[in-house]
Design a protein around this motif. Sequence first.
Motif, PDB file in Angstrom:
ATOM      1  N   MET A 343       0.867  -1.198   0.000  1.00 31.98           N
ATOM      2  CA  MET A 343       0.000   0.000   0.000  1.00 31.98           C
ATOM      3  C   MET A 343       0.897   1.240   0.000  1.00 31.98           C
ATOM      4  SD  MET A 343      -2.735  -1.328   2.817  1.00 31.98           S
ATOM      5  CE  MET A 343      -3.908   0.022   2.643  1.00 31.98           C
ATOM      6  N   ARG A 344       0.908   1.931  -1.100  1.00 35.76           N
ATOM      7  CA  ARG A 344       1.854   3.041  -1.253  1.00 35.76           C
ATOM      8  C   ARG A 344       1.587   4.174  -0.246  1.00 35.76           C
ATOM      9  NH1 ARG A 344       4.381   5.577  -6.354  1.00 35.76           N
ATOM     10  NH2 ARG A 344       6.199   6.478  -5.339  1.00 35.76           N
ATOM     11  N   TYR A 432      -0.575   9.597  -4.137  1.00 35.37           N
ATOM     12  CA  TYR A 432      -0.027   8.322  -3.670  1.00 35.37           C
ATOM     13  C   TYR A 432      -0.452   7.138  -4.545  1.00 35.37           C
ATOM     14  CZ  TYR A 432       0.998  10.729   0.783  1.00 35.37           C
ATOM     15  OH  TYR A 432       1.458  11.576   1.737  1.00 35.37           O
ATOM     16  N   ASP A 439      -5.336  -0.526  -7.023  1.00 33.21           N
ATOM     17  CA  ASP A 439      -5.980   0.481  -7.869  1.00 33.21           C
ATOM     18  C   ASP A 439      -7.131   1.123  -7.090  1.00 33.21           C
ATOM     19  OD1 ASP A 439      -7.490   1.875  -9.738  1.00 33.21           O
ATOM     20  OD2 ASP A 439      -7.007   0.468 -11.356  1.00 33.21           O
ATOM     21  N   PRO A 440      -7.079   2.448  -6.914  1.00 30.44           N
ATOM     22  CA  PRO A 440      -8.126   3.081  -6.101  1.00 30.44           C
ATOM     23  C   PRO A 440      -9.514   2.975  -6.733  1.00 30.44           C
ATOM     24  CG  PRO A 440      -6.822   4.748  -7.239  1.00 30.44           C
ATOM     25  CD  PRO A 440      -6.140   3.435  -7.471  1.00 30.44           C
TER      26      PRO A 440
HETATM   27 FE1  SF4 Z   1      -3.455   3.701  -0.780  1.00 29.11          FE
HETATM   28 FE2  SF4 Z   1      -4.231   4.521  -3.212  1.00 29.11          FE
HETATM   29 FE3  SF4 Z   1      -2.775   2.289  -2.944  1.00 29.11          FE
HETATM   30 FE4  SF4 Z   1      -5.328   2.337  -2.133  1.00 29.11          FE
HETATM   31  S1  SF4 Z   1      -4.606   2.576  -4.218  1.00 29.11           S
HETATM   32  S2  SF4 Z   1      -3.561   1.479  -1.012  1.00 29.11           S
HETATM   33  S3  SF4 Z   1      -5.491   4.445  -1.368  1.00 29.11           S
HETATM   34  S4  SF4 Z   1      -2.121   4.387  -2.441  1.00 29.11           S
END
Ligand code: SF4
Length: 498
Positions: A343-344, A432, A439-440
């Motif tokens: 998770m970035r 992020y 993928d959000p």
């Molecule tokens: Fe976080 Fe965005 Fe990755 Fe979801 S997609 S874990 S919100 S960085």
Amino acid sequence: VRRVILVLGDQLTPELPVLRDGDPEQDLIVMAEVADETGYVPHHPKKIALVLSAMRHFAQDLRDDGWTVRYFKLDEDGPKSICGALMQVHQDEHPEEIIATRPGEWRLIEALEACPVTVRLVEDDRFFCSIDRFKTWAEGRKELRMEWFYREMRRESGLLMQGKDPAGGQWNYDKDNRKPAQRSMLQARPMEFTPDEITDEVLTLVRERFSDNFGSLDPFVFGTTRTQARRALTHFVKTQLPEFGDTQDAMLLDEPYLNHALVSIYLNIGLLTPREVCDAAEAAYRAGDVPINSAEGFIRQILGWREYVRGIYFLKGPDYTGSNTLEHKRDLPAAYWGGDTDMRCISEVVAQTRDLAYAHHIQRLMITGNYALLLGVDPAQVHEWYLSVYADAFEWVEAPNTIGMSQWADGGVVASKPYVSSANYIKKMSDYCAGCAYDPDVKLGEGACPFNLLYWDFLVRHRDRFEGNRRMGVVYKAWDRMDEEKQREILAGAGKLT
Ligand code: SF4
Ligand code: FAD
């Protein structure tokens, strides 16, 4: 010696009543670096260095002003606790009295009250709102909403007022302060300082004794004197405050500060007073250098939130930190201590926290706080993490933010609804998600962002409690409109994550 005056590591303010009323000719000041204080949680090495170096500089300033200071350096053979240091001084000096400014946390208040030598506690008057004033405000109210408290503080302090009305015509300009992240917003960064001899000595000590604690000690760029803190404040007001409002809620990779002030570290140990910080912001607004949304947004954090959380902490008493209304029991994921994660957003905020002992409010609330709440982590563990890893973390300010605002563990005293969100919010307010393994926009199945799954899982788990909340009814309606198969898959997906 007539009196012994104890000065703690977060009381480094020359105007404290105990110092104002003291007499350098007859009184002795005691300051002590002790293992109980450096070890009650695994503090970030930068936090330990900040406090010890600022204490040593403050002691030097006091000596320059003619005081006699008995200073205990952190030492294997020295006293282990503040009470131990006072007992030793009592035995050596036989003072008429020992006095101290009331500590900012119950743990230490209780320790001083239980100390075999009597310590008279004097109120800490470095705040706009005394503990008693807050109690009076809270009495008889059903809900202790910050916004109402803040308006009273505006009226009482006179900050950003035009007669009886708020400057600019509105009390709160928050709606102007929710702009998403854009690199073009950035103008400047907080001021950095080069360590002097005193700081270097402290850095060596911290390197030797606390290298196992989570966090990087180097580079160490915090100011450690009042003069440096004043310079950092002036620099912020001039270069960052004008844009503060616009970037207040935004998050950008490799831009930890945006236009945030980094003044909590100075305020919380006493190198700056809240009054002087707010006055500086107001003066810049009156001079036409700072727009109202920035000045008001910034002053509200200090005059409103900071005073409000202190009031809550002392109103709610020592058991507040043990609150767990949602009965969350899960362990804090290893990722919070630097363990691997795909998770970035989490890895970015944790890495920044490790390197800088700093994250701004939205990172604390909507990334690490949000994720822990959605997962259902034991709030006591979340509390210990926040208390450990940030250089500005002192329990009176950290606990209501973590236990109350972030984890809703106090049952809604601080936050009228839980601060939870799906990936949507993070995607909108940060960059992020680009380059993240998830993928959000994917809500289900392969690549689905964990926030998307856990968000619904949290709401469903706590439906009984939140369905009736007037600000949350609409999300439950959205859930009910979803087809049942999809609902089952979301909950199964969330189950696999936790
Ligand atoms: Fe976080 Fe965005 Fe990755 Fe979801 S997609 S874990 S919100 S960085
Ligand atoms: P800016 O954004 O520039 O704000 C200016 C000042 O306003 C801060 O220096 C701070 O003194 C004050 N302020 C802003 N928000 C708050 C708030 N919610 N409560 C109290 N004061 C506030 N703040 C701490 O000082 N110590 C903590 O241990 C702490 N723990 C937190 C834990 C969680 C889970 C959350 C959500 C917030 C926490 N905060 C804490 C509040 C806030 O995140 C920090 O005060 C802020 O990030 C400090 O950075 P800054 O000086 O750049 O702030």
